[in-house]
Design a protein around this motif. Structure first.
Motif, short mmCIF file in Angstrom:
data_model
loop_
_atom_site.label_atom_id
_atom_site.label_comp_id
_atom_site.label_asym_id
_atom_site.label_seq_id
_atom_site.Cartn_x
_atom_site.Cartn_y
_atom_site.Cartn_z
N ILE A 79 0.84 -1.21 0.07
CA ILE A 79 -0.08 0.00 0.15
C ILE A 79 1.12 1.18 0.11
O ILE A 79 1.80 1.23 0.73
N ILE A 80 0.63 2.11 -1.02
CA ILE A 80 1.51 3.21 -0.98
C ILE A 80 0.54 4.45 -0.47
O ILE A 80 -0.38 4.84 -1.21
N LEU A 81 0.99 5.29 0.50
CA LEU A 81 0.52 6.27 1.09
C LEU A 81 1.02 7.51 0.33
O LEU A 81 1.89 8.16 0.74
N ALA A 82 0.08 8.10 -0.59
CA ALA A 82 0.58 9.18 -1.17
C ALA A 82 0.14 10.59 -0.87
O ALA A 82 -0.96 10.89 -1.15
N SER A 83 0.69 11.18 0.27
CA SER A 83 0.53 12.31 0.76
C SER A 83 -0.76 12.32 1.38
O SER A 83 -1.51 13.39 1.48
N THR A 84 -1.12 11.30 2.13
CA THR A 84 -2.57 11.28 2.87
C THR A 84 -2.21 12.36 3.97
O THR A 84 -0.98 12.66 4.49
N THR A 85 -3.24 12.62 4.72
CA THR A 85 -3.25 13.67 5.61
C THR A 85 -4.58 13.46 6.58
O THR A 85 -5.66 12.93 6.23
N GLY A 86 -4.31 13.72 7.84
CA GLY A 86 -5.54 13.61 8.94
C GLY A 86 -5.96 12.19 9.18
O GLY A 86 -5.17 11.31 8.95
N THR A 87 -7.07 12.27 9.84
CA THR A 87 -7.65 10.68 10.25
C THR A 87 -8.49 10.15 8.90
O THR A 87 -9.51 10.98 8.74
N ILE A 88 -8.03 9.26 8.42
CA ILE A 88 -8.49 8.62 7.10
C ILE A 88 -9.10 7.52 7.15
O ILE A 88 -9.65 7.04 6.24
N LEU A 89 -9.00 6.72 8.25
CA LEU A 89 -9.60 5.39 8.31
C LEU A 89 -10.24 5.21 9.55
O LEU A 89 -10.19 5.74 10.72
N ASN A 90 -11.79 4.49 9.57
CA ASN A 90 -12.32 4.02 10.73
C ASN A 90 -11.75 2.76 11.46
O ASN A 90 -10.78 2.28 10.88
N GLU A 91 -12.42 2.53 12.50
CA GLU A 91 -11.71 1.22 13.24
C GLU A 91 -11.76 0.13 12.40
O GLU A 91 -10.82 -0.45 12.49
N ASP A 92 -12.86 -0.13 11.84
CA ASP A 92 -12.94 -1.37 10.80
C ASP A 92 -11.43 -1.46 9.77
O ASP A 92 -10.95 -2.43 9.52
N GLN A 93 -11.66 -0.23 9.40
CA GLN A 93 -10.50 0.05 8.07
C GLN A 93 -9.04 -0.16 8.67
O GLN A 93 -8.21 -0.68 8.14
N LYS A 94 -9.10 0.47 10.00
CA LYS A 94 -7.71 0.22 10.73
C LYS A 94 -7.26 -1.32 10.81
O LYS A 94 -6.34 -1.63 10.85
N ALA A 95 -8.29 -1.93 11.40
CA ALA A 95 -7.83 -3.37 11.60
C ALA A 95 -7.65 -4.28 10.46
O ALA A 95 -6.80 -5.19 10.33
N ALA A 96 -8.21 -3.72 9.18
CA ALA A 96 -7.90 -4.52 8.09
C ALA A 96 -6.39 -4.19 7.55
O ALA A 96 -5.67 -4.79 7.09
N PHE A 97 -6.23 -2.62 7.67
CA PHE A 97 -4.94 -2.40 7.37
C PHE A 97 -3.82 -3.08 8.42
O PHE A 97 -2.74 -3.49 7.85
N GLN A 98 -4.13 -3.04 9.65
CA GLN A 98 -3.09 -3.90 10.38
C GLN A 98 -3.04 -5.40 9.95
O GLN A 98 -1.74 -5.98 9.93
#
Length: 245
Positions: A79-98
């Motif tokens: 996953i390439i995070l191209a200049s993301t900023t701020g709070t961009i994921l909710n809890e379910d999305q964070k868990a999938a990312f982890q």
């Protein structure tokens, strides 16, 4: 007629499978912003798409955080995070990312990926630091302290560069620094001293992370040295390849 249709579909299936097999790896470019939005994001996306064509990997781009599900992320190696900023994921999305990282996959952060998810300690450790401040855009000497990594093989020890130069807080002590900013060659906003990392990598929670603070300016994504730097980081994060280790 039906036989011809079946043969055509079978041929297309073989062709598509062969094309997928030909790709080195699969990359997801995510550029959602919930804070400052960099004008260079479109340049980054275009450059990575061209990079994918030149270096034979597949790429999918999105700014939709709902795409962060186990099923979707399982299709990718990095996953390439191209200049993301701020709070961009909710809890379910964070868990999938982890879970994506824990499955042995890679993450690349470009520029303001460190200006992202300030309330998520796991992310801080993954990306390696949080953004603190920056001065006006300036030219400086970047010291390439590790020329053994795929992202720095091609770079000189002293690299003259012009950009928006980040300073950091909450730096993960386990990161392996690749490039350091020489503060004696420019005017920082909040000096960090002799140890001022600008690019790094490390293994984390079963996966891999590469980060470069460069890439604020649009012209970076037309610079051959920077693009080789970025591709080397993507290649490492996606494949785990670092032949000198």
């Amino acid at each position: 007629m039906k036989l011809k249709l079946h043969l055509l579909l079978a041929f297309l299936g073989v062709f598509l499978f062969a094309d997928l097999q030909a790709q080195q790896f699969r990359a997801l470019v995510f550029s959602k912003t919930a804070g400052f939005r960099h004008q260079s994001i479109p340049d980054a996306v275009v450059a990575i798409k061209k990079m994918a064509k030149d270096h034979v990997f597949s790429v999918h781009t999105t700014e939709d955080a709902n795409y962060f599900t186990d099923e979707n992320l399982s299709k990718f190696d990095v996953i390439i995070l191209a200049s993301t900023t701020g709070t961009i994921l909710n809890e379910d999305q964070k868990a999938a990312f982890q879970r994506f990282v824990q499955s042995g996959k890679g993450v690349v952060g470009i520029h303001s990926a460190t200006d992202t998810e300030y309330q998520w300690p796991w992310y801080n450790q993954l990306i390696g630091a949080y953004f603190l401040a920056h001065p006006q855009q300036q030219t400086l000497r970047l010291e390439v302290v590790d020329q053994s990594h795929p992202s720095t093989w091609h770079l000189p020890k002293n690299w003259l560069w012009t950009d928006e130069l980040y300073e950091f807080r909450d730096i993960n002590p386990n990161i392996k620094v690749l490039i350091n900013a020489d503060e004696s060659t420019y005017e920082p906003a909040k000096p960090m001293g002799a140890s001022h990392p600008m690019a790094w990598y490390h293994e984390f929670d079963g996966g891999r992370s590469f980060y470069t603070a460069l890439g604020h300016v649009e012209s970076a994504f037309q610079d051959a040295d920077f693009l080789k730097h970025l591709y080397g980081g993507i290649w490492y994060a996606a494949t785990g390849e670092n032949p000198t280790q």
